[in-house]
Structures are given as structure tokens and as C-alpha cells.
Scaffold this active site. Structure first.
Site, PDB file in Angstrom:
ATOM      1  N   ASP A   1     -10.010  -5.661  -3.134  1.00 55.62           N
ATOM      2  CA  ASP A   1      -9.349  -4.696  -2.241  1.00 55.62           C
ATOM      3  C   ASP A   1     -10.285  -3.504  -2.016  1.00 55.62           C
ATOM      4  O   ASP A   1     -10.710  -2.852  -2.980  1.00 55.62           O
ATOM      5  CB  ASP A   1      -8.043  -4.232  -2.909  1.00 55.62           C
ATOM      6  CG  ASP A   1      -7.187  -3.388  -1.995  1.00 55.62           C
ATOM      7  OD1 ASP A   1      -7.727  -2.448  -1.371  1.00 55.62           O
ATOM      8  OD2 ASP A   1      -5.980  -3.658  -1.915  1.00 55.62           O
TER       9      ASP A   1
ATOM     10  N   HIS B   1      -7.361  -6.123   0.967  1.00 58.65           N
ATOM     11  CA  HIS B   1      -6.157  -5.310   1.199  1.00 58.65           C
ATOM     12  C   HIS B   1      -5.339  -5.814   2.387  1.00 58.65           C
ATOM     13  O   HIS B   1      -4.322  -5.229   2.729  1.00 58.65           O
ATOM     14  CB  HIS B   1      -6.631  -3.874   1.481  1.00 58.65           C
ATOM     15  CG  HIS B   1      -5.564  -2.811   1.365  1.00 58.65           C
ATOM     16  ND1 HIS B   1      -5.025  -2.429   0.152  1.00 58.65           N
ATOM     17  CD2 HIS B   1      -4.959  -2.036   2.299  1.00 58.65           C
ATOM     18  CE1 HIS B   1      -4.142  -1.453   0.358  1.00 58.65           C
ATOM     19  NE2 HIS B   1      -4.073  -1.205   1.650  1.00 58.65           N
TER      20      HIS B   1
ATOM     21  N   SER C   1       0.836  -1.205   0.000  1.00 51.07           N
ATOM     22  CA  SER C   1       0.000   0.000   0.000  1.00 51.07           C
ATOM     23  C   SER C   1       0.875   1.261   0.000  1.00 51.07           C
ATOM     24  O   SER C   1       1.601   1.478  -0.966  1.00 51.07           O
ATOM     25  CB  SER C   1      -0.963  -0.076   1.190  1.00 51.07           C
ATOM     26  OG  SER C   1      -1.980   0.867   1.035  1.00 51.07           O
TER      27      SER C   1
HETATM   28  N1  LIG Z   1      -8.823   2.807   8.122  1.00 50.21           N
HETATM   29  C1  LIG Z   1      -7.818   1.793   8.252  1.00 50.21           C
HETATM   30  C2  LIG Z   1      -6.787   2.038   7.180  1.00 50.21           C
HETATM   31  C3  LIG Z   1      -5.425   1.581   7.465  1.00 50.21           C
HETATM   32  C4  LIG Z   1      -5.004   0.343   6.717  1.00 50.21           C
HETATM   33  O1  LIG Z   1      -5.777  -0.391   6.094  1.00 50.21           O
HETATM   34  N2  LIG Z   1      -3.723   0.104   6.818  1.00 50.21           N
HETATM   35  C5  LIG Z   1      -3.126  -1.040   6.157  1.00 50.21           C
HETATM   36  C6  LIG Z   1      -2.071  -0.513   5.209  1.00 50.21           C
HETATM   37  S1  LIG Z   1      -2.766   0.692   4.091  1.00 50.21           S
HETATM   38  C7  LIG Z   1      -2.470  -1.933   7.188  1.00 50.21           C
HETATM   39  O2  LIG Z   1      -1.528  -2.630   6.885  1.00 50.21           O
HETATM   40  N3  LIG Z   1      -2.986  -1.899   8.427  1.00 50.21           N
HETATM   41  C8  LIG Z   1      -2.379  -2.610   9.523  1.00 50.21           C
HETATM   42  C9  LIG Z   1      -2.724  -4.059   9.645  1.00 50.21           C
HETATM   43  O3  LIG Z   1      -3.598  -4.576   8.928  1.00 50.21           O
HETATM   44  O4  LIG Z   1      -2.070  -4.722  10.472  1.00 50.21           O
HETATM   45  C10 LIG Z   1      -7.262   1.789   9.673  1.00 50.21           C
HETATM   46  O5  LIG Z   1      -7.170   2.851  10.312  1.00 50.21           O
HETATM   47  O6  LIG Z   1      -6.936   0.707  10.171  1.00 50.21           O
END
Ligand SMILES: N[C@@H](CCC(=O)N[C@@H](CS)C(=O)NCC(=O)O)C(=O)O
Length: 289
Positions: free
Chosen positions: A229, A265, A152
Site C-alpha cells: 500500500d 491501496h 482508508s
Molecule cells: N492522490 C490520490 C489520493 C486519493 C486516493 O487514493 N483515494 C482512495 C481512497 S484514500 C480512493 O478510493 N480513490 C478513488 C478510487 O480509486 O476510485 C488522488 O487524488 O486520487
């Protein structure tokens, strides 16, 4: 002389050790930063090449470690993994008030900020390209052969850093990368705060802009994105893979971009394909020049 680091913890995993290391990062305004390194046991006897992993919005060095299931594949492919944080942190690091998940702490966008408020601390580009590899190569049993990958916002980082520094990386890969940040809300918000309102200056950190001008060596770019996604098929397409593929095709730059049916995603998606990405990187990292 390269800076020194402290090992905060060492945990046994996948015939190797996961070390969380801390040091004072010049490019992040002399703040303390933590990165993780997975070292297969064979590094006790010989140096291995490194895959640098860049995480996405809201992550620290720990998300990938805990959720990607990558370490056995790294061991099998004889590569070290280095996983930095996604922004500077700590007292005195500026952010917007109130904090939002897509900007500031946890959202450094792998660029060098130029606006007064952010330029002292938010230099994740210099950090990833120069400062971290110099530290890692001076303190850990690794060679100077590198690959770069990310998810991402980190996929945006891997693609832009690879395309801007082809001599430093043997291959590049990304999961669900933000491919055209100058054209989508995530990128426009971050670039305005970090780089100011001159949109011309944003293009140097946009993978679609960079690949359309790219004339360097084959970076063996591999990307995967899930067709389910939520940041692709939700209200806003924040990722824009087609813009990137079209620009690559026009510029005749080879890219393998796979749309994986039904994946979202999340780290479930990445854990499914991370072994293929590490095998891809290992092929070029271990090739004899
Ligand atoms: N709205 C979401 C968006 C953030 C998101 O999806 N982050 C992804 C990367 S863009 C991620 O890797 N989140 C951490 C995880 O899943 O451990 C949030 O605040 O959790």
C-alpha cells in the site's frame, strides 16, 4: 416523521437493483445528498440487514459501486449495501481555497465539525450514525440490523463509528484504514480544520485511542491492509496499522488484522477480499439473538 427521498436511477445488477437515491440531509446543512443502495431481489418479499460502506478520500457514492465488484457477494450473502457520499457537496458548502484532495469536499472524515466555518455542513458522523439509517430503515426494505465497513478514510470511519456505537452494529470491517489519524498528516490536517487546535478533542475520532479504552461487546473487527500500500510504505505511513494492533492487544480487544502480501491501496485490492468481508458480516447479521 422520517424524511422522504427520491430515487434518481435504478440499474439491474447481480440479481438485484442498484438504486441511487437523493434527499435533503439535515446534518449536512440541509444540502442535497446522494447515496446508493444495492437491494437483492429477495427484498421484494422480506427485509434484509444492511452493510453500510464508507468510501475514502475523493470518492462519491459511485467508486465502490463501479469498482469493488461487491454486488454478487452481497446477493449471495443476503445483505443490502448502502453507500453514502464522503462529504456534503453543492453551493454554499465551505472548503479550503484552493481545494485539496485530502480535505473538504470528498473528505468529510466521518466526524462532526466544531469550527465555525465547517460545523453547519460537515457532520458526517451524525449523518452516518443516525440520519442515513433512519431514512434507509423508513424507506427501503431493510431491518435495523447493521454492519459497517469502509476503506482508508472510510475504514477510519467504520472503526471509530463502530467503537463509539457498539449497540448499533453487529460487526465492523475495514480495508487499509487510517488507524491513528491524530498522529499522521491526513488526520492532523483535517482535524485541525474541522475540530480546531485543541488536540484533546481529536482523540474521540481516533480508532487507536478508542480501542485502547474500549470495554464494549465483541464487534468482530476484521481489517485487511496490503503490504504494498503506497500510503503504508510510501514516504509517509498514513495508516499506522501496527499502532492500532498494539493498542488492541494491550486493551485485550479482539481484532483480526491481516497484512495481505503485495496488494496496494486500490480497488483491485478491495475487490479481491470484499466477498470475505461480506461473508464475515453476514455471519453476524443473520445470527439469531
Ligand atoms: N492522490 C490520490 C489520493 C486519493 C486516493 O487514493 N483515494 C482512495 C481512497 S484514500 C480512493 O478510493 N480513490 C478513488 C478510487 O480509486 O476510485 C488522488 O487524488 O486520487
Amino acid at each position: 416523521m422520517a424524511a422522504s427521498m427520491t430515487v434518481k436511477s435504478a440499474t439491474r445488477v447481480a440479481q438485484g437493483m442498484l438504486k441511487r437515491c437523493e434527499f435533503t440531509a439535515r446534518s449536512l446543512g440541509n444540502t442535497q445528498t446522494i447515496f446508493a443502495a444495492y437491494l437483492p431481489d429477495v427484498t421484494e418479499f422480506k427485509k434484509l440487514p444492511v452493510v453500510y460502506w464508507l468510501s475514502g478520500l475523493t470518492c462519491t457514492d459511485e467508486n465502490f459501486s463501479q469498482k469493488a465488484g461487491a454486488f454478487q457477494a452481497a446477493c449471495d450473502n443476503q445483505v443490502v449495501l448502502v453507500m453514502p457520499d464522503t462529504s456534503p457537496r453543492g453551493d454554499g458548502v465551505p472548503d479550503e481555497d484552493p481545494h485539496t484532495y485530502d480535505f473538504g469536499i470528498g473528505a468529510g472524515f466521518y466526524l462532526n465539525a466544531t469550527t465555525d466555518k465547517y460545523k453547519t455542513h460537515y457532520n458526517m458522523y451524525d449523518f452516518v450514525v443516525k440520519e442515513l439509517p433512519a431514512l434507509v430503515e423508513a424507506n427501503l426494505p431493510v431491518t435495523d440490523k447493521r454492519a459497517i465497513s469502509g476503506h482508508s478514510m472510510g475504514g477510519h470511519g467504520a472503526l471509530t463509528i463502530g467503537l463509539k456505537n457498539p449497540e448499533r452494529y453487529s460487526s465492523v470491517s475495514a480495508f487499509a484504514p487510517i488507524c491513528n489519524p491524530t498522529k499522521v498528516p491526513w488526520g492532523q490536517k483535517a482535524f485541525k480544520f474541522y475540530l480546531g487546535s485543541d488536540e484533546q478533542s481529536w482523540k474521540q475520532y481516533d480508532a487507536t485511542e478508542l480501542i485502547s479504552e474500549y470495554k464494549g461487546k465483541d464487534l468482530h473487527i476484521l481489517c485487511d491492509c496490503g503490504t504494498a500500500d503506497n500510503f503504508l510504505v510510501g514516504d509517509v505511513n498514513q495508516l499506522q496499522p501496527l499502532a492500532f494492533m498494539e493498542a488492541a492487544q494491550k486493551a485485550k480487544v479482539p481484532v483480526t488484522f491481516r497484512m495481505q502480501a503485495g496488494y496496494d491501496h486500490s480497488y483491485y485490492f478491495m475487490s479481491t477480499f470484499i466477498r470475505e468481508h461480506l461473508e464475515h458480516h453476514a455471519r453476524f447479521l443473520h445470527a439469531q439473538n
